[in-house]
Scaffold this active site. Structure first.
Site, PDB file in Angstrom:
ATOM      1  N   ARG A  15       0.847  -1.195   0.000  1.00 52.72           N
ATOM      2  CA  ARG A  15       0.000   0.000   0.000  1.00 52.72           C
ATOM      3  C   ARG A  15       0.882   1.244   0.000  1.00 52.72           C
ATOM      4  NH1 ARG A  15      -3.568  -1.440   5.226  1.00 52.72           N
ATOM      5  NH2 ARG A  15      -1.636  -2.534   5.714  1.00 52.72           N
ATOM      6  N   LYS A  74       1.774   1.952   7.408  1.00 56.68           N
ATOM      7  CA  LYS A  74       2.083   1.119   8.566  1.00 56.68           C
ATOM      8  C   LYS A  74       2.954   1.825   9.579  1.00 56.68           C
ATOM      9  CE  LYS A  74       0.829  -2.378   9.456  1.00 56.68           C
ATOM     10  NZ  LYS A  74      -0.473  -2.557  10.198  1.00 56.68           N
ATOM     11  N   TYR A  93      -0.993   4.501  10.676  1.00 52.69           N
ATOM     12  CA  TYR A  93      -1.334   3.511  11.698  1.00 52.69           C
ATOM     13  C   TYR A  93      -0.128   3.361  12.616  1.00 52.69           C
ATOM     14  CZ  TYR A  93      -5.441   2.034   9.054  1.00 52.69           C
ATOM     15  OH  TYR A  93      -6.650   2.011   8.405  1.00 52.69           O
ATOM     16  N   HIS A  95      -0.556   1.514  16.215  1.00 55.66           N
ATOM     17  CA  HIS A  95      -0.735   0.322  17.068  1.00 55.66           C
ATOM     18  C   HIS A  95       0.316   0.281  18.176  1.00 55.66           C
ATOM     19  CE1 HIS A  95      -3.636  -1.035  14.119  1.00 55.66           C
ATOM     20  NE2 HIS A  95      -2.738  -0.950  13.165  1.00 55.66           N
ATOM     21  N   GLU A 117      -5.710   4.756  13.744  1.00 58.38           N
ATOM     22  CA  GLU A 117      -6.661   3.811  14.356  1.00 58.38           C
ATOM     23  C   GLU A 117      -7.359   4.351  15.599  1.00 58.38           C
ATOM     24  OE1 GLU A 117      -3.378   3.386  14.352  1.00 58.38           O
ATOM     25  OE2 GLU A 117      -2.705   2.774  16.354  1.00 58.38           O
ATOM     26  N   ASP A 269      -2.580  -7.095  15.205  1.00 58.72           N
ATOM     27  CA  ASP A 269      -1.836  -5.820  15.243  1.00 58.72           C
ATOM     28  C   ASP A 269      -2.007  -5.109  16.582  1.00 58.72           C
ATOM     29  OD1 ASP A 269      -4.453  -5.082  14.795  1.00 58.72           O
ATOM     30  OD2 ASP A 269      -4.090  -4.093  12.867  1.00 58.72           O
TER      31      ASP A 269
HETATM   32  C1  PYR Z   1      -3.552  -2.205   8.611  1.00 59.53           C
HETATM   33  O1  PYR Z   1      -4.452  -2.094   7.774  1.00 59.53           O
HETATM   34  O2  PYR Z   1      -2.476  -2.745   8.319  1.00 59.53           O
HETATM   35  C2  PYR Z   1      -3.735  -1.690   9.927  1.00 59.53           C
HETATM   36  O3  PYR Z   1      -2.785  -1.551  10.652  1.00 59.53           O
HETATM   37  C3  PYR Z   1      -5.076  -1.338  10.390  1.00 59.53           C
END
Ligand code: PYR
Length: 363
Positions: A15, A74, A93, A95, A117, A269
């Protein structure tokens, strides 16, 4: 504002944090966008596509990280921590709850870290997570179906069954966005589907949505144990925003499953909901087998369908990026309650309660 878009470097992460139309939107608002060479290639966007939309191409990650705001997909990996610096706005993101080292690197370098997120609307929904939960939820069922095949280590069943042969049983733990999308696909395949959730209201909504195509069950340890033991495929889809995922499925429950059953942990995640998903896997080596159960624990599932995921992600992130770029992050967050909730670290502090609690830090 000057905005950098580095190429994603996590395993099989194809991505990219912006599409050409996102670039166009930012440039139209008076900003400059710098995309790392070939950053969009995995999602089918060329350097020329970005240039036509008004971006400049930079040749190195170092340059892409050198601008006022960096947009990524990421959470940064260790080789990227060296780009952190005071005042950098990092919009991606993150996490952080299961990631003490990344959290420390962000705090030590006084990065303004805004996590997709945890951006949260007053109705509790998570607008920048939802599209990827939809993708991961839909993928979870198709991945589960694939790993149930004998050649992929599973017990060798077809979820749909055939006339004269029973359907496969799918248990989905968590009836939020990811779980509902997983269930939709499982129902579509003709499986025998059970969904567990803690909220009676959510169970009512799921009952209205699916009717007799699914069994809804209150999520409690006994119901989880029974439906895990019966299932051919268990999908873990529980999310507590920003926090570590609760370990709802114990090792004993996994031992009670049939040999060759499959678990797919979408919550990995955030640490995962299975006691036995004690490691993160990658798209290169997505599964391991423990107690004869195939475990799939890839933390960037949507990375496998980058074209769909990049477009779905940037549809929702770009309007927030424009607000940050137009107003500066402080004013943007002060005037947008949802965005304010996205700030996880600023000025050397963790500013999101669930992340602070996960690391034993004061909030
Ligand atoms: C992802 O789509 O990889 C997330 O971390 C939500």
């Amino acid at each position: 504002m000057r905005i950098g878009i580095p190429k994603e470097i996590k395993n099989n992460e194809n991505r990219v944090a912006i599409t050409p139309s996102g670039v166009y939107h930012l440039v139209n608002n008076g900003h400059e966008v710098f995309v790392e060479h070939e950053a969009g290639a995995g999602s089918g966007f060329t350097n020329e596509d970005f240039i036509s939309a008004g971006a400049s191409i930079v040749l190195t990650a170092q340059e892409a990280w050198s601008f006022d705001m960096v947009m990524k997909v990421k959470e940064p990996i260790q080789s990227e921590y060296g780009y952190f610096r005071e005042g950098l706005i990092l919009f991606t993101y993150l996490h952080l709850a299961p990631e003490p080292e990344l959290t420390k690197a962000l705090i030590d370098n006084k990065v303004i870290a805004i996590a997709y997120e945890t951006v949260q609307l007053p109705n509790g929904s998570l607008p920048l997570l939802t599209p990827m939960s939809e993708v991961a939820g839909r993928m979870a069922t198709q991945i589960g179906a694939q790993f149930l095949e004998k050649i992929h280590g599973g017990m060798g069943i077809l979820l749909a069954g055939v006339p004269g042969v029973a359907r496969g049983k799918v248990t989905v733990i968590g009836g939020g966005v990811a779980g509902t999308n997983a269930a939709k696909m499982a129902v579509g395949l003709g499986a025998d589907v059970t969904i567990l959730d803690l909220s009676p209201d959510r169970l009512r909504q799921l009952d209205d949505l699916f009717g007799k195509d699914v069994t809804t069950l209150m999520s409690n340890p006994l119901n989880i144990a029974e439906s895990v033991a019966e299932a051919d495929l268990v999908i873990g889809a529980v999310l507590i925003p920003g926090a570590k995922a609760p370990k709802l499925v114990t090792e004993e429950m996994i031992k009670s499953m049939k040999p060759g059953a499959v678990v797919v942990d979408i919550a990995i995640d955030q640490g995962g909901i299975f006691e036995t998903t004690d490691r993160i896997t990658t798209h290169d080596a997505p599964t391991y087998t423990k107690h004869d159960v195939v475990h799939y624990a890839v933390a960037n599932m949507p990375g496998a369908v980058p074209r769909t995921s990049t477009i779905a992600l940037t549809n929702v992130t770009v309007p927030y990026a424009v607000q940050i770029a137009n107003k500066g992050y402080r004013q943007a967050c002060l005037t947008n309650e949802a965005l304010l909730k996205g700030i996880n670290c600023a000025d050397g502090f963790v500013t999101y309660r669930a992340v602070a609690e996960a690391h034993g830090l004061e909030y």
